[in-house]
Design a protein around this motif. Structure first.
Motif, PDB file in Angstrom:
ATOM      1  N   ALA A 219       0.824  -1.208   0.000  1.00 22.30           N
ATOM      2  CA  ALA A 219       0.000   0.000   0.000  1.00 22.30           C
ATOM      3  C   ALA A 219       0.863   1.264   0.000  1.00 22.30           C
ATOM      4  CB  ALA A 219      -0.932  -0.006   1.208  1.00 22.30           C
ATOM      5  N   ASP A 220       1.987   1.234   0.751  1.00 22.10           N
ATOM      6  CA  ASP A 220       2.882   2.398   0.778  1.00 22.10           C
ATOM      7  C   ASP A 220       3.472   2.671  -0.600  1.00 22.10           C
ATOM      8  OD1 ASP A 220       2.398   2.701   3.443  1.00 22.10           O
ATOM      9  OD2 ASP A 220       4.272   1.762   4.120  1.00 22.10           O
ATOM     10  N   VAL A 221       3.894   1.600  -1.278  1.00 19.80           N
ATOM     11  CA  VAL A 221       4.460   1.768  -2.617  1.00 19.80           C
ATOM     12  C   VAL A 221       3.377   2.224  -3.592  1.00 19.80           C
ATOM     13  CG1 VAL A 221       5.571   0.570  -4.535  1.00 19.80           C
ATOM     14  CG2 VAL A 221       6.264   0.087  -2.188  1.00 19.80           C
ATOM     15  N   ALA A 222       2.200   1.656  -3.484  1.00 12.72           N
ATOM     16  CA  ALA A 222       1.097   2.042  -4.371  1.00 12.72           C
ATOM     17  C   ALA A 222       0.751   3.519  -4.207  1.00 12.72           C
ATOM     18  CB  ALA A 222      -0.118   1.171  -4.104  1.00 12.72           C
ATOM     19  N   ALA A 223       0.883   4.031  -2.980  1.00 13.68           N
ATOM     20  CA  ALA A 223       0.595   5.451  -2.754  1.00 13.68           C
ATOM     21  C   ALA A 223       1.573   6.333  -3.519  1.00 13.68           C
ATOM     22  CB  ALA A 223       0.655   5.750  -1.259  1.00 13.68           C
TER      23      ALA A 223
END
Length: 423
Positions: A219-223
Motif C-alpha cells: 500500500a505504501d508503494v502504491a501510494a
C-alpha cells in the motif's frame, strides 16, 4: 540424488583435508627415520584431491535443490502478502495496481528474487530511473553518455535517468512531488522506477518476504505510484520524438562489423600458419592498436543519449571476446589470401606418432623433423587410417607450404608417404 552425492563428496573431502593436515603435523613433530620425499608427495597429492572434492561438492550443491524440495517450490511466505508468482491486484483511491513476487531461482543459472509493483499510466513516453553507478559517472565524464538533468541537485545526485524520450521525461519530472515520490521509493527499498509501454513499475531486486515484507509495504508503494501516475504534463508534439534511432542503427552496424572481424578466425582453416607464436605476436600488435581505435570510434558514433554508454558497454564486452580472435584471424587471412609466392614441398621424416583425447574423440598426431629449425620438430594431425600405416623413422610427411604475404609460412596441404625422405 545430486544433492545427496554432493553432501557425501563434501564429507569425504573434509575428512581428507583434516586427515592430511593431521599427517603434516605428525611429520613435523616426528619426522620419519628414513629421510625421503615420498611421504610429503603422498600427503600433497591427498590434500590436492581432498580440496578438489570439497570444491566440486560446493559447486554441485549450488546447482541442486535442498533435499525434499521439489522443482518450483519455495519457502512459505510468513506475511501472507507475497505469494510466489501469483499477481496480487489492489486498488488505491480508484487507481488499480498489481504486485508480483518472483522467488530466487537456484541452480546453475541462479536469479535473485524480485518484487515488482505496477500500475497503468496513459502516456507514450518512457524512462528508467536507477542509482547512478561508477560506470554512469565515468561515461558522463568521457562524454559518451548525456545525462538528463532536472535542476534538482539532490535528485540528480541520487538518480540516473535513462530515456529515449528526454523531452517528455524532463517535463514529467518538473513536478517536485514526483521527484520526492521516487526518492521515497528508493528509501523503501525500490531503487528502480520504470515507465515503459504505458506501465509504471517500482522494482526491488533481492526482496526477501521474511526480512523485508510487512503488511503495509504494498500500500505504501502504491501510494507513491499514485502520485507518479497523476498530474501528468500535457502532451506536446516533441514528446513523441525518440533520440535512440541513430544510436540503434550504429549499434547494429558496429555489432555486424565486430562479428565479421571475429569470423576471420575461420580463415586459419584454409591458411593454417606454421608458427603459432609468430602469428600471435603479430595479432597482438593488431589488437593493441586497433582495439582502442575501435573503442573510441564506437563511443563517438553511439554517444549523445542517456543510454549510449549501455550500448557501448555491451559492445565492449563483445569486443573482449571477438577482438582477440579477430586479430588472429585477420593476420591469417591477409597472410594467406594475398600471398602470391610459389609452393614449396618439404619432405620431413616422421619421428613419433601419438594420440590425444578430446571429449569422446581420439585425435591422431605425428611429429616430424623440422625443415625450418634443424633439431626441432613439427606436429601434425593425421587421419586414423594414415596413423595405422605410419612407422616412425620409416615414413615421412610431404608438406606443401607458401611463404606468406606477411612472411608467415602457411601450409597448403600435407600427406603421409612411406619410406624415409631423400636428403
Amino acid at each position: 540424488m545430486r544433492r545427496m552425492f554432493g553432501l557425501i563428496l563434501l564429507a569425504f573431502g573434509i575428512v581428507g583435508v583434516m586427515g592430511s593436515a593431521g599427517l603434516v603435523i605428525l611429520l613435523i613433530t616426528k619426522p620419519p627415520a628414513r629421510g625421503g620425499p615420498e611421504p610429503y608427495i603422498g600427503i600433497t597429492v591427498a590434500l590436492v584431491i581432498s580440496v578438489g572434492m570439497v570444491l566440486s561438492a560446493i559447486a554441485l550443491l549450488r546447482r541442486s535443490r535442498p533435499i525434499g524440495e521439489t522443482a518450483g517450490s519455495s519457502a512459505p511466505d510468513i506475511t501472507g502478502n507475497f505469494p510466489a508468482k501469483v499477481p496480487q491486484p489492489g486498488e488505491l483511491d480508484g487507481t488499480p495496481y498489481t504486485s508480483l513476487y518472483h522467488p530466487p531461482v537456484p541452480g546453475k543459472h541462479p536469479q535473485p528474487s524480485v518484487l515488482a509493483i505496477k500500475t497503468v499510466i496513459p502516456v507514450t513516453g518512457e524512462f528508467r530511473m536507477t542509482r547512478e553507478t561508477w560506470f554512469d559517472k565515468m561515461c558522463k565524464n568521457a562524454r559518451i553518455a548525456t545525462e538528463i538533468q532536472t535542476e534538482d541537485e539532490a535528485f540528480d545526485a541520487e538518480c540516473y535517468i535513462r530515456s529515449d524520450t528526454p523531452d517528455f521525461t524532463v517535463a514529467y519530472l518538473k513536478d517536485p512531488l514526483k521527484r520526492v515520490a521516487i526518492l521515497d521509493l528508493r528509501r523503501q527499498g525500490f531503487p528502480e522506477v520504470v515507465l515503459k509501454n504505458g506501465e509504471l513499475s517500482a522494482t526491488w531486486v533481492g526482496f526477501d518476504p521474511h526480512k523485508n515484507g510487512h503488511s503495509e509495504l504494498t500500500a505504501d508503494v502504491a501510494a507513491r505510484l499514485l502520485v507518479l501516475s497523476r498530474n501528468l504534463p500535457e502532451h506536446e508534439p516533441e514528446f513523441d520524438n525518440r533520440v535512440g534511432m541513430h544510436r540503434k542503427q550504429w549499434q547494429m552496424v558496429l555489432w555486424i562489423a565486430l562479428a565479421l572481424f571475429g569470423a576471420t578466425i575461420f580463415s586459419l582453416i584454409s591458411f593454417p600458419v606454421m608458427s603459432p607464436l609468430q602469428l600471435f605476436l603479430r595479432a597482438g600488435v593488431v589488437f593493441f592498436v586497433a582495439a582502442p581505435v575501435f573503442a573510441y570510434i564506437s563511443a563517438w558514433l553511439l554517444s549523445g543519449t542517456s543510454t549510449s554508454h549501455n550500448a557501448w558497454g555491451s559492445l565492449m564486452v563483445g569486443a573482449l571476446f571477438l577482438f582477440p580472435i579477430g586479430s588472429v584471424g585477420i593476420i591469417g587471412l591477409l597472410n594467406g589470401a594475398l600471398d602470391e609466392s610459389d609452393a614449396v614441398v618439404h619432405n620431413a621424416n616422421i619421428t613419433e606418432k601419438y594420440t590425444s583425447r578430446s571429449k569422446n574423440k581420439t585425435n591422431y598426431h605425428v611429429r616430424c623433423e623440422s625443415w625450418a629449425n634443424p633439431g626441432d620438430t613439427e606436429s601434425f594431425r593425421v587421419s586414423s587410417s594414415e596413423y595405422q600405416g605410419i612407422v616412425p623413422h620409416q615414413s615421412h610427411m610431404a608438406v606443401t607450404t607458401h611463404e606468406g604475404w606477411l612472411g608467415l609460412e602457411w601450409m597448403k596441404s600435407k600427406r603421409v608417404q612411406m619410406g624415409r625422405a631423400k636428403p
